[in-house]
Design a protein around this motif. Structure first.
Motif, PDB file in Angstrom:
ATOM      1  N   VAL A  91      -8.310   0.384  -4.008  1.00  0.00           N
ATOM      2  CA  VAL A  91      -7.793  -0.754  -4.629  1.00  0.00           C
ATOM      3  C   VAL A  91      -8.363  -1.981  -3.849  1.00  0.00           C
ATOM      4  O   VAL A  91      -8.738  -3.022  -4.455  1.00  0.00           O
TER       5      VAL A  91
ATOM      6  N   TRP B 104      -9.234   1.072   1.387  1.00  0.00           N
ATOM      7  CA  TRP B 104      -7.716   0.997   1.050  1.00  0.00           C
ATOM      8  C   TRP B 104      -7.547   1.843  -0.099  1.00  0.00           C
ATOM      9  O   TRP B 104      -8.017   1.262  -1.180  1.00  0.00           O
ATOM     10  N   ASN B 105      -6.715   3.029  -0.278  1.00  0.00           N
ATOM     11  CA  ASN B 105      -6.262   3.558  -1.443  1.00  0.00           C
ATOM     12  C   ASN B 105      -4.964   3.560  -1.764  1.00  0.00           C
ATOM     13  O   ASN B 105      -4.074   3.689  -0.700  1.00  0.00           O
ATOM     14  N   LEU B 106      -4.523   3.470  -2.848  1.00  0.00           N
ATOM     15  CA  LEU B 106      -3.209   3.700  -3.247  1.00  0.00           C
ATOM     16  C   LEU B 106      -2.945   5.175  -3.681  1.00  0.00           C
ATOM     17  O   LEU B 106      -3.615   5.578  -4.589  1.00  0.00           O
TER      18      LEU B 106
ATOM     19  N   ILE C 279       0.984  -1.286  -0.050  1.00  0.00           N
ATOM     20  CA  ILE C 279      -0.082   0.068  -0.080  1.00  0.00           C
ATOM     21  C   ILE C 279       0.809   1.211  -0.227  1.00  0.00           C
ATOM     22  O   ILE C 279       0.568   2.331  -0.666  1.00  0.00           O
TER      23      ILE C 279
ATOM     24  N   SER D  13     -12.674  -6.441  -3.670  1.00  0.00           N
ATOM     25  CA  SER D  13     -11.853  -5.853  -4.725  1.00  0.00           C
ATOM     26  C   SER D  13     -12.101  -4.549  -5.168  1.00  0.00           C
ATOM     27  O   SER D  13     -13.389  -4.325  -4.843  1.00  0.00           O
ATOM     28  N   HIS D  14     -11.555  -3.524  -5.776  1.00  0.00           N
ATOM     29  CA  HIS D  14     -12.174  -2.404  -6.280  1.00  0.00           C
ATOM     30  C   HIS D  14     -13.239  -2.490  -7.351  1.00  0.00           C
ATOM     31  O   HIS D  14     -14.047  -1.667  -7.458  1.00  0.00           O
TER      32      HIS D  14
ATOM     33  N   ILE E 285      -4.245  -4.547  -5.854  1.00  0.00           N
ATOM     34  CA  ILE E 285      -3.593  -3.193  -5.905  1.00  0.00           C
ATOM     35  C   ILE E 285      -3.133  -2.918  -7.393  1.00  0.00           C
ATOM     36  O   ILE E 285      -3.634  -2.072  -8.084  1.00  0.00           O
TER      37      ILE E 285
ATOM     38  N   ARG F 203      -3.702  -9.465  -2.284  1.00  0.00           N
ATOM     39  CA  ARG F 203      -3.817  -8.089  -1.953  1.00  0.00           C
ATOM     40  C   ARG F 203      -2.932  -7.070  -3.047  1.00  0.00           C
ATOM     41  O   ARG F 203      -3.369  -6.154  -3.427  1.00  0.00           O
TER      42      ARG F 203
END
Length: 219
Positions: A91, A111-113, A78, A183-184, A142, A138
Motif C-alpha cells: 500500500v 507496508w502491506n495490507l 493497516i 504510495s504503492h 491503502i 495514508r
C-alpha cells in the motif's frame, strides 16, 4: 471554507437515521441500498471496522468518506482494513532520515495490507477533499491500492509523512518531515496531495442549500 457538512447529511440524506460510534468519530448509515461511512480520525474507533462491515454485509456498495479527516494513527487502518482485501497488497513504502546527506535514509520499509476475516467483496467509492490529511492520506493510499475502489472528490492535503514537532525560543511551533513516503504506485505525494480518479467538488451554495453533489456522484 469546508465544503462538507456531516450534520446536513444526517438530516437531508438519512432522515436522522444513522449510527455514531468510536466516540463520535465514525458516522454511518444506509442511503438506499448503499452503505455510507464517514471517519473523522484514525484511533481506537477503527477497531469497530469489523462491526461496521458486518452491518453493511447486504449492501450493493460502500461509500468510504474521508473528507475533513484530521489524521491520527494510520496503523489502525493497516490492521483493521484487512477485510477489504483478498490478497496481500503493497500500500505504501517509507524510509526515515538518518543524517544530513541527501541519501542518508534507512532502507525502504514496505507496508502491506494483509487479508484477514471475511472478505468485503463490494464496490467501494472513496471520497476525499483538501482537508483529508496525515493518517487520512495514508488510509487513502491503502484504499487506492485496492482494485474495487474508485476515488472521487478533491486532492488530499499533501502532508502524509511522519513529522517532528519543535518550538522556537519565541514560542512559535514548527514541524519538519523526517520521512519519505511513496504510495504503492511509486509516487511521493508529499506537498502535492493524492489526486482523485474523478474530480468532483461541492460549492458553498450547494452545501447551504442541503445538497452534497459529491455524495450524489458517489451514489
Amino acid at each position: 471554507k469546508e465544503l462538507f457538512d456531516i450534520e446536513m447529511l444526517k438530516i437531508k440524506y438519512w432522515n436522522s437515521e444513522y449510527i455514531e460510534s468510536g466516540y463520535g468519530l465514525n458516522t454511518y448509515g444506509w442511503i438506499g441500498n448503499i452503505g455510507y461511512l464517514h471517519i473523522k480520525a484514525f484511533s481506537s474507533n477503527i477497531l469497530e471496522m469489523d462491526e461496521i462491515l458486518d452491518y453493511f454485509d447486504s449492501a450493493e456498495g460502500l461509500i468510504f468518506d474521508l473528507r475533513t479527516n484530521i489524521g491520527g494513527d494510520f496503523t489502525y487502518a493497516i490492521t483493521e482494513f484487512s477485510r477489504l482485501t483478498d490478497e496481500e497488497r503493497l500500500v505504501f513504502r517509507s524510509r526515515t532520515k538518518t543524517g544530513k546527506g541527501e541519501e542518508d535514509y534507512t532502507d525502504w520499509f514496505d507496508w502491506n495490507l494483509v487479508p484477514d476475516g471475511k472478505y468485503f467483496d463490494k464496490p467501494i467509492v472513496l471520497l476525499t477533499d483538501r482537508l483529508t490529511i496525515s493518517a487520512g492520506e495514508r488510509a487513502t493510499m491503502i484504499l487506492k491500492a485496492l482494485p474495487n475502489v474508485t476515488h472521487l472528490g478533491d486532492t488530499t492535503n499533501g502532508a502524509a509523512a511522519t513529522k517532528i514537532g519543535k518550538e522556537l525560543a519565541n514560542g512559535w511551533d514548527y514541524s519538519l518531515v523526517s520521512q519519505q513516503l511513496k504510495s504503492h504506485d511509486g509516487i511521493d505525494y508529499e506537498g502535492l496531495g493524492i489526486p482523485p480518479d474523478i474530480y468532483v467538488k461541492n460549492t458553498e451554495e450547494e452545501i447551504i442549500n442541503g445538497q452534497d453533489k459529491l455524495l450524489e456522484a458517489a451514489l
